[in-house]
Motif scaffolding. Structure first.
Motif, short mmCIF file in Angstrom:
data_model
loop_
_atom_site.label_atom_id
_atom_site.label_comp_id
_atom_site.label_asym_id
_atom_site.label_seq_id
_atom_site.Cartn_x
_atom_site.Cartn_y
_atom_site.Cartn_z
N THR A 47 83.08 68.73 30.23
CA THR A 47 83.39 70.37 30.73
C THR A 47 84.65 70.19 31.60
N GLY A 48 83.73 70.57 32.84
CA GLY A 48 84.54 70.81 33.93
C GLY A 48 85.43 69.88 34.38
N MET A 49 84.82 68.43 33.99
CA MET A 49 85.31 67.06 34.44
C MET A 49 87.22 67.00 33.97
N GLY A 67 77.04 73.50 40.99
CA GLY A 67 75.51 73.47 41.70
C GLY A 67 74.81 72.87 42.37
N GLY A 68 74.31 71.22 41.46
CA GLY A 68 73.29 71.00 41.97
C GLY A 68 74.54 69.04 42.37
N ARG A 69 74.18 68.16 41.72
CA ARG A 69 74.93 66.84 41.51
C ARG A 69 76.09 67.18 40.65
N GLY A 71 77.10 66.15 37.21
CA GLY A 71 76.51 65.29 36.55
C GLY A 71 75.28 65.43 35.82
N GLU A 72 74.86 66.70 36.97
CA GLU A 72 73.02 66.83 37.04
C GLU A 72 72.61 67.81 35.79
N GLY A 73 73.46 68.76 35.21
CA GLY A 73 73.04 68.73 33.58
C GLY A 73 73.29 67.86 33.00
N ARG A 77 72.56 63.44 31.07
CA ARG A 77 71.33 63.39 30.54
C ARG A 77 71.20 63.27 28.50
N ASN A 78 72.40 62.38 28.22
CA ASN A 78 72.42 63.31 26.26
C ASN A 78 71.87 62.03 26.06
N GLY A 79 71.94 61.25 24.89
CA GLY A 79 71.74 60.28 24.26
C GLY A 79 73.72 59.21 24.40
N SER A 253 74.80 84.79 36.56
CA SER A 253 76.35 84.90 37.95
C SER A 253 77.61 85.33 36.58
N PHE A 254 77.11 84.67 34.95
CA PHE A 254 77.87 84.77 34.21
C PHE A 254 76.99 85.83 32.98
N ARG A 255 76.91 86.92 33.91
CA ARG A 255 75.97 87.31 32.29
C ARG A 255 76.34 87.43 30.78
N ARG A 265 65.77 73.71 25.76
CA ARG A 265 65.96 72.55 26.37
C ARG A 265 65.24 71.36 25.68
N SER A 266 66.23 70.12 25.72
CA SER A 266 66.13 69.11 24.61
C SER A 266 65.75 67.33 25.72
N ALA A 267 64.67 66.78 24.89
CA ALA A 267 64.26 65.31 26.12
C ALA A 267 64.16 64.00 25.70
N MET A 351 69.58 70.35 29.12
CA MET A 351 69.54 71.62 28.35
C MET A 351 70.53 72.11 27.96
N ILE A 352 70.61 72.70 26.26
CA ILE A 352 71.73 72.13 26.01
C ILE A 352 72.11 73.90 25.01
N ALA A 353 72.98 73.98 24.77
CA ALA A 353 73.34 75.49 24.39
C ALA A 353 73.50 75.76 22.83
C1 LIG Z 1 68.50 65.27 26.10
C2 LIG Z 1 70.03 65.87 25.43
C3 LIG Z 1 70.57 64.59 24.96
C4 LIG Z 1 71.60 64.93 24.19
N1 LIG Z 1 71.64 64.07 23.74
C5 LIG Z 1 73.67 63.76 22.89
C6 LIG Z 1 73.73 62.89 22.06
O1 LIG Z 1 72.95 62.19 21.99
N2 LIG Z 1 75.25 63.47 21.91
C7 LIG Z 1 75.89 64.13 22.28
O2 LIG Z 1 76.67 64.38 21.66
N3 LIG Z 1 75.17 65.57 22.69
C8 LIG Z 1 74.17 65.06 23.35
N4 LIG Z 1 73.73 66.34 24.26
C9 LIG Z 1 74.81 67.60 24.33
C10 LIG Z 1 75.86 67.36 25.18
O3 LIG Z 1 74.39 66.57 26.80
C11 LIG Z 1 76.26 68.71 26.27
O4 LIG Z 1 76.67 69.24 24.63
C12 LIG Z 1 77.69 68.04 26.28
O5 LIG Z 1 76.84 67.14 27.77
C13 LIG Z 1 77.82 69.46 27.62
O6 LIG Z 1 78.80 69.61 28.76
P1 LIG Z 1 79.08 70.70 30.06
O7 LIG Z 1 79.92 70.08 30.54
O8 LIG Z 1 79.48 71.32 28.99
O9 LIG Z 1 77.64 71.27 30.76
P2 LIG Z 1 76.79 70.66 31.73
O10 LIG Z 1 76.80 68.99 31.42
O11 LIG Z 1 75.58 70.75 31.17
O12 LIG Z 1 77.04 70.64 32.75
C14 LIG Z 1 77.03 72.65 33.36
C15 LIG Z 1 76.84 71.73 34.77
O13 LIG Z 1 77.43 73.07 35.36
C16 LIG Z 1 75.90 73.23 36.46
N5 LIG Z 1 76.15 74.83 36.88
C17 LIG Z 1 75.53 76.16 36.29
N6 LIG Z 1 75.87 76.85 36.14
C18 LIG Z 1 76.62 76.43 37.92
C19 LIG Z 1 77.03 77.88 38.91
N7 LIG Z 1 77.01 79.32 38.58
N8 LIG Z 1 77.51 77.10 39.79
C20 LIG Z 1 78.63 75.73 40.23
N9 LIG Z 1 77.65 74.82 38.63
C21 LIG Z 1 76.70 75.07 37.84
C22 LIG Z 1 75.30 72.70 36.07
O14 LIG Z 1 74.49 72.15 37.18
C23 LIG Z 1 76.05 71.54 35.33
O15 LIG Z 1 75.77 70.19 36.19
C24 LIG Z 1 72.60 65.92 24.80
C25 LIG Z 1 71.88 67.31 25.64
C26 LIG Z 1 70.92 67.12 26.64
C27 LIG Z 1 70.48 67.53 27.46
#
Ligand SMILES: Cc1cc2nc3c(=O)[nH]c(=O)nc-3n(C[C@H](O)[C@H](O)[C@H](O)COP(=O)(O)OP(=O)(O)OC[C@H]3O[C@@H](n4cnc5c(N)ncnc54)[C@H](O)[C@@H]3O)c2cc1C
Length: 436
Positions: A47-49, A67-69, A71-73, A77-79, A253-255, A265-267, A351-353
């Motif tokens: 989303t951010g990128m 907050g981390g590296r 793509g740390e979230g 990590r997804n499938g 920070s974003f209540r 949690r998804s694994a 983590m997923i939401a």
């Molecule tokens: C194990 C697993 C398998 C999955 N498999 C699939 C799949 O096969 N297909 C599919 O479509 N989706 C899948 N998903 C879901 C998909 O990966 C996510 O929906 C998607 O990556 C969300 O992207 P995002 O950028 O919104 O969030 P994220 O990639 O989670 O990024 C959020 C980032 O915000 C950072 N952050 C949080 N708080 C702060 C703060 N206060 N300050 C600075 N940084 C902060 C975190 O460190 C994190 O890096 C899976 C998820 C998981 C966990």
């Protein structure tokens, strides 16, 4: 199964161990960041990128704080299963509340989001092992087959999203399992290597002049007049716009956002390298796969075709690989008894939401923009929502989405800690085992 099979894995996501790509991003040290920017993005996932690239290309100065590296979230990590993600619960719920037209417009836009990402990857020439290989979804119970057919017919009336019926008798051409009662092929779906996609996006963002900062956790955002002060570990930045892109990692920070999200949690696990004949037996056409269980499992061959990557829900609190690797190994061998002696090389989680209405949300809260709540299907949607959120910041007409007017609601007395989840998971597990 011996316990040896599941106890010798690495806890690193398999994707990051892929020696075919090396992450070459020059991030900016926190002390060297500018103190003023047009836009600050919180969160370094898809989303951010995606938002950062769009804003930088429109000429804005952009700082992305992770907050981390990077793509740390979940994004690394997804499938890597890519599809339009028509959630049945989301569709049914929206129809009840808003009527058929609203449902149809979100379905159309979901397909558009998927097509948009495929086009983007191809136009930008991002090397992320994108394969438009299709997906096979097996009916996990005899009664589920009719539902799959019904759903496919209903979708085809709204969007060009064909599906091919596969009978129980013919399913061995799609999957090496007797656990299904026929199924459906979605030929348009695909797979990709998510960490490579994130890496490719980071490189584009960097080329476009975005400051990418790691280990820069945002602690507080305050609005003063028309601008924001963003306080993070390492300093503060004055910005005209702030986008919260933290999805399943949204913290205190974003209540107000946290209390609208259900973090889950998804694994995933990755098997050891297998003979090509075994991978081909499991997935004859090297597609993405899933079933119709409530506690859904999804799986696919690795891009090099040597392993099976298998994902599902994680039990217990925190990251407990010893728990979820056993659960996923059991799940995998229920579907594929022929893999019971196969060792796992990797087990990891993220983590997923979820949201209370089972659809993602985009908009503004407390004057800050946000895009999140992808309910476990965010590869396509997070990238697209990041792009749209950026267009909304730019105040562009094309930034409007059919998700804009869906109210993003929490629940009374819910503050972001889903105490009710273990009971719900147990119930779904119980129902799945009985084929309900
Ligand atoms: C194990 C697993 C398998 C999955 N498999 C699939 C799949 O096969 N297909 C599919 O479509 N989706 C899948 N998903 C879901 C998909 O990966 C996510 O929906 C998607 O990556 C969300 O992207 P995002 O950028 O919104 O969030 P994220 O990639 O989670 O990024 C959020 C980032 O915000 C950072 N952050 C949080 N708080 C702060 C703060 N206060 N300050 C600075 N940084 C902060 C975190 O460190 C994190 O890096 C899976 C998820 C998981 C966990």
């Amino acid at each position: 199964m011996t316990s040896r099979n599941i106890s010798t894995y690495s806890n690193l996501p398999y994707w990051l161990s892929d020696s075919s790509f090396v992450q070459t991003i020059n991030t900016t040290p926190r002390y060297a960041l500018p103190t003023k920017a047009d836009a600050v993005i919180v969160g370094g996932g898809f989303t951010g990128m995606s938002a950062a690239i769009t804003l930088a290309r429109a000429g804005l100065s952009v700082i992305l704080l992770e907050g981390g590296r990077l793509g740390e979230g979940a994004s690394s990590r997804n499938g890597g299963l890519l599809g339009p993600s028509f959630s049945k619960l989301g569709v049914d719920g929206l129809e009840k509340t808003y009527g058929r037209d609203k449902v149809h417009s979100t379905i159309k836009e979901s397909l558009h989001a998927f097509n948009w990402l495929v086009d983007f990857i191809q136009q930008e020439n991002i090397d992320c092992d994108l394969s438009l290989c299709g997906r096979f979804r097996g009916a996990s119970h005899p009664s589920h087959y009719a539902g799959l057919v019904e759903q496919a017919e209903a979708l085809l009336k709204v969007v060009d999203f064909p599906a091919i019926e596969v009978s129980k008798q013919d399913q061995h051409q799609e999957v090496g399992s007797e656990a299904y009662y026929g199924g459906m092929i979605y030929p348009k779906d695909g797979t990709l290597q998510p960490a490579k996609l994130l890496s490719g996006l980071s490189q584009i963002a960097q080329r476009e002049g975005v400051f990418l900062a790691e280990h820069s956790m945002v602690r507080h955002v305050q609005k003063a007049g028309s601008r924001f002060t963003v306080k993070f570990d390492g300093g503060e930045i004055n910005a005209a716009h702030v986008l919260i892109a933290t999805n399943g990692y949204t913290g205190r920070s974003f209540r107000p956002l946290k209390r609208r999200l259900i973090p889950i949690r998804s694994a995933m696990v990755a098997t050891e390298e297998l003979p090509e004949s075994v991978v081909r037996e499991i997935s004859p056409n090297l597609r993405g796969h899933g079933g119709t269980e409530r506690l859904v499992a999804y799986y696919r061959p690795s891009p090099d075709g040597k392993r099976i990557l298998f994902g599902g829900r994680a039990f217990g609190s925190g990251d407990q690989p010893q728990l979820y690797s056993r659960y996923l190994h059991d799940f995998m061998t229920r579907i594929f008894p022929q893999l019971s002696h196969v060792k796992l090389d990797y087990a990891w989680s993220g983590m997923i939401a979820y949201t209370f209405d089972h659809v993602p949300h985009i908009g503004q809260l407390d004057s800050m923009n946000y895009a999140m709540g992808y309910c476990g299907s965010g590869v396509g949607r997070a990238n697209y929502f990041g792009y749209k959120a950026a267009q909304q910041i730019l105040n562009l007409e094309e930034g409007k989405t059919s998700f804009d007017e869906l109210p993003f609601k929490g629940r009374p007395l819910y503050y972001g800690k889903p105490w009710f989840l273990p009971a719900i998971m147990k119930w779904h597990d119980f129902a799945d085992r009985r084929g309900w």
